[in-house]
Design a protein around this motif. Structure first.
Motif, PDB file in Angstrom:
ATOM      1  N   LEU A  62      21.671  19.865   6.385  1.00  0.00           N
ATOM      2  CA  LEU A  62      20.771  20.472   7.360  1.00  0.00           C
ATOM      3  C   LEU A  62      19.722  19.447   7.751  1.00  0.00           C
ATOM      4  N   TRP A  63      19.598  19.181   9.050  1.00  0.00           N
ATOM      5  CA  TRP A  63      18.710  18.132   9.537  1.00  0.00           C
ATOM      6  C   TRP A  63      17.650  18.697  10.475  1.00  0.00           C
ATOM      7  N   SER A  64      16.412  18.249  10.305  1.00  0.00           N
ATOM      8  CA  SER A  64      15.342  18.623  11.224  1.00  0.00           C
ATOM      9  C   SER A  64      15.447  17.792  12.492  1.00  0.00           C
ATOM     10  N   LYS A  65      14.676  18.166  13.517  1.00  0.00           N
ATOM     11  CA  LYS A  65      14.696  17.405  14.764  1.00  0.00           C
ATOM     12  C   LYS A  65      14.064  16.028  14.576  1.00  0.00           C
ATOM     13  N   GLN A  66      13.279  15.849  13.519  1.00  0.00           N
ATOM     14  CA  GLN A  66      12.710  14.535  13.214  1.00  0.00           C
ATOM     15  C   GLN A  66      13.669  13.676  12.397  1.00  0.00           C
ATOM     16  N   GLY A  67      14.846  14.207  12.060  1.00  0.00           N
ATOM     17  CA  GLY A  67      15.815  13.443  11.292  1.00  0.00           C
ATOM     18  C   GLY A  67      15.642  13.549   9.791  1.00  0.00           C
ATOM     19  N   ARG A  68      14.910  14.565   9.332  1.00  0.00           N
ATOM     20  CA  ARG A  68      14.692  14.764   7.902  1.00  0.00           C
ATOM     21  C   ARG A  68      15.775  15.680   7.338  1.00  0.00           C
ATOM     22  N   ASP A  69      16.321  15.333   6.190  1.00  0.00           N
ATOM     23  CA  ASP A  69      17.319  16.149   5.524  1.00  0.00           C
ATOM     24  C   ASP A  69      16.607  17.306   4.809  1.00  0.00           C
ATOM     25  N   LEU A  70      16.847  18.540   5.280  1.00  0.00           N
ATOM     26  CA  LEU A  70      16.183  19.714   4.725  1.00  0.00           C
ATOM     27  C   LEU A  70      17.149  20.599   3.934  1.00  0.00           C
ATOM     28  N   THR A  71      18.275  20.047   3.536  1.00  0.00           N
ATOM     29  CA  THR A  71      19.268  20.843   2.826  1.00  0.00           C
ATOM     30  C   THR A  71      18.685  21.462   1.565  1.00  0.00           C
ATOM     31  N   ASP A  72      17.880  20.697   0.819  1.00  0.00           N
ATOM     32  CA  ASP A  72      17.336  21.227  -0.427  1.00  0.00           C
ATOM     33  C   ASP A  72      16.247  22.261  -0.198  1.00  0.00           C
ATOM     34  N   ARG A  73      15.719  22.367   1.044  1.00  0.00           N
ATOM     35  CA  ARG A  73      14.701  23.368   1.343  1.00  0.00           C
ATOM     36  C   ARG A  73      15.322  24.701   1.747  1.00  0.00           C
ATOM     37  N   PHE A  74      16.556  24.646   2.222  1.00  0.00           N
ATOM     38  CA  PHE A  74      17.215  25.863   2.683  1.00  0.00           C
ATOM     39  C   PHE A  74      18.619  25.957   2.087  1.00  0.00           C
ATOM     40  N   PRO A  75      18.704  26.050   0.756  1.00  0.00           N
ATOM     41  CA  PRO A  75      20.020  26.128   0.123  1.00  0.00           C
ATOM     42  C   PRO A  75      20.784  27.388   0.499  1.00  0.00           C
ATOM     43  N   ILE A  77      20.893  28.730   3.544  1.00  0.00           N
ATOM     44  CA  ILE A  77      21.562  28.446   4.816  1.00  0.00           C
ATOM     45  C   ILE A  77      22.706  27.454   4.596  1.00  0.00           C
ATOM     46  N   ALA A  78      22.485  26.465   3.740  1.00  0.00           N
ATOM     47  CA  ALA A  78      23.541  25.491   3.454  1.00  0.00           C
ATOM     48  C   ALA A  78      24.760  26.168   2.845  1.00  0.00           C
ATOM     49  N   ALA A  79      24.542  27.097   1.922  1.00  0.00           N
ATOM     50  CA  ALA A  79      25.652  27.793   1.287  1.00  0.00           C
ATOM     51  C   ALA A  79      26.410  28.661   2.286  1.00  0.00           C
ATOM     52  N   ALA A  80      25.672  29.322   3.175  1.00  0.00           N
ATOM     53  CA  ALA A  80      26.320  30.154   4.185  1.00  0.00           C
ATOM     54  C   ALA A  80      27.134  29.294   5.150  1.00  0.00           C
ATOM     55  N   ALA A  81      26.584  28.139   5.528  1.00  0.00           N
ATOM     56  CA  ALA A  81      27.307  27.247   6.439  1.00  0.00           C
ATOM     57  C   ALA A  81      28.565  26.700   5.773  1.00  0.00           C
ATOM     58  N   LEU A  82      28.477  26.366   4.493  1.00  0.00           N
ATOM     59  CA  LEU A  82      29.642  25.873   3.772  1.00  0.00           C
ATOM     60  C   LEU A  82      30.756  26.907   3.763  1.00  0.00           C
ATOM     61  N   ALA A  83      30.377  28.173   3.611  1.00  0.00           N
ATOM     62  CA  ALA A  83      31.366  29.242   3.515  1.00  0.00           C
ATOM     63  C   ALA A  83      31.900  29.691   4.865  1.00  0.00           C
ATOM     64  N   ARG A 161      32.834  35.366  13.749  1.00  0.00           N
ATOM     65  CA  ARG A 161      33.315  35.465  12.365  1.00  0.00           C
ATOM     66  C   ARG A 161      32.176  35.345  11.347  1.00  0.00           C
ATOM     67  N   TRP A 162      30.961  35.191  11.817  1.00  0.00           N
ATOM     68  CA  TRP A 162      29.835  35.009  10.909  1.00  0.00           C
ATOM     69  C   TRP A 162      29.312  36.327  10.365  1.00  0.00           C
ATOM     70  N   ALA A 163      28.644  36.207   9.243  1.00  0.00           N
ATOM     71  CA  ALA A 163      27.861  37.299   8.674  1.00  0.00           C
ATOM     72  C   ALA A 163      26.492  36.728   8.321  1.00  0.00           C
ATOM     73  N   PRO A 164      25.459  37.578   8.204  1.00  0.00           N
ATOM     74  CA  PRO A 164      24.142  37.065   7.829  1.00  0.00           C
ATOM     75  C   PRO A 164      24.230  36.222   6.556  1.00  0.00           C
ATOM     76  N   PRO A 165      23.436  35.136   6.506  1.00  0.00           N
ATOM     77  CA  PRO A 165      22.247  34.850   7.317  1.00  0.00           C
ATOM     78  C   PRO A 165      22.511  34.051   8.596  1.00  0.00           C
ATOM     79  N   LEU A 166      23.764  33.844   8.996  1.00  0.00           N
ATOM     80  CA  LEU A 166      24.056  33.133  10.229  1.00  0.00           C
ATOM     81  C   LEU A 166      24.173  34.132  11.371  1.00  0.00           C
ATOM     82  N   GLN A 167      23.603  33.788  12.517  1.00  0.00           N
ATOM     83  CA  GLN A 167      23.674  34.675  13.670  1.00  0.00           C
ATOM     84  C   GLN A 167      23.577  33.863  14.953  1.00  0.00           C
ATOM     85  N   LEU A 168      23.963  34.489  16.056  1.00  0.00           N
ATOM     86  CA  LEU A 168      23.962  33.866  17.371  1.00  0.00           C
ATOM     87  C   LEU A 168      22.777  34.370  18.173  1.00  0.00           C
TER      88      LEU A 168
END
Length: 211
Positions: A62-75, A77-83, A161-168
């Protein structure tokens, strides 16, 4: 699902992260439907952090618009994206946190200043949500040169095909509906007075209006 699977699509180096994103420009009022050639599409502006989800064959970052890796701040969201997000996909959107019926930007800020090893209690108490508004890559192919309308169509198929916490994020061509959204969503803490406006027939970067 394992993080690395042979044969899964990769990504071009410039989309493997960090990813440069287009920044929108503010306007004083919602433009009429035909203010831009090809018409306008309207989306709410969510009160969160811009976040690009990069799902490679080897990892989900997960990357911020400044190019910072925020994966460890939003685990969460990362887990949902992986799945739920296929390998070779890059999604642009906003991460938000709900506090009851309102968005709470302060809870996002708490995650940013908390040590990664202490994030778990914050995740459990106040899970994050991810609101997607653009698709930059799919199946390992760079979509940034495609028309926004095609990217939106593909994003809708993916998000079905998504379920929360991912949404459009919602999108409309009706400025009156957009005005109702901005009034309704403001009560929930969204930046209802700051719509995002797109020109459907243009490629990325040419049609991003106010935000």
């Amino acid at each position: 699902m394992p993080l690395s699977v042979p044969g899964l699509p990769g990504l071009p180096p410039e989309l493997a992260g960090p990813v440069a994103v287009e920044l929108a420009k503010p306007v004083a009022a919602i433009p009429p439907a035909h203010a831009l050639s090809g018409g306008c599409r309207y989306e709410p502006k969510w009160d969160g952090y811009r976040l690009v989800v990069v799902r490679t064959a080897a990892s989900t970052r997960l990357w911020s618009k400044q190019g910072r890796d925020l994966t460890d701040r939003f685990p969460d969201i990362a887990a949902a994206a992986l799945a739920q997000v296929p390998a070779g996909t890059v999604v642009d959107g906003e991460v938000v946190i709900w506090n009851g019926s309102r968005l709470d930007f302060g809870l996002l800020q708490r995650r940013m200043v908390t040590a990664p090893g202490r994030i778990a209690p914050l995740v459990a108490a106040s899970p994050a949500s991810y609101v997607a508004f653009d698709l930059l890559a799919a199946g390992g192919a760079d979509l940034r040169g495609e028309r926004w309308s095609r990217r939106r169509d593909e994003l809708e198929v993916l998000a079905a095909r998504w379920a929360p916490p991912l949404q459009l994020t919602p999108s409309t061509a009706d400025p009156e509906e957009a005005r109702r959204w901005f009034d309704d969503f403001r009560a929930a803490g969204s930046r209802g007075s700051s719509p995002r406006v797109r020109r459907p027939g243009t490629r990325r970067g040419a049609g991003n209006g106010s935000r």
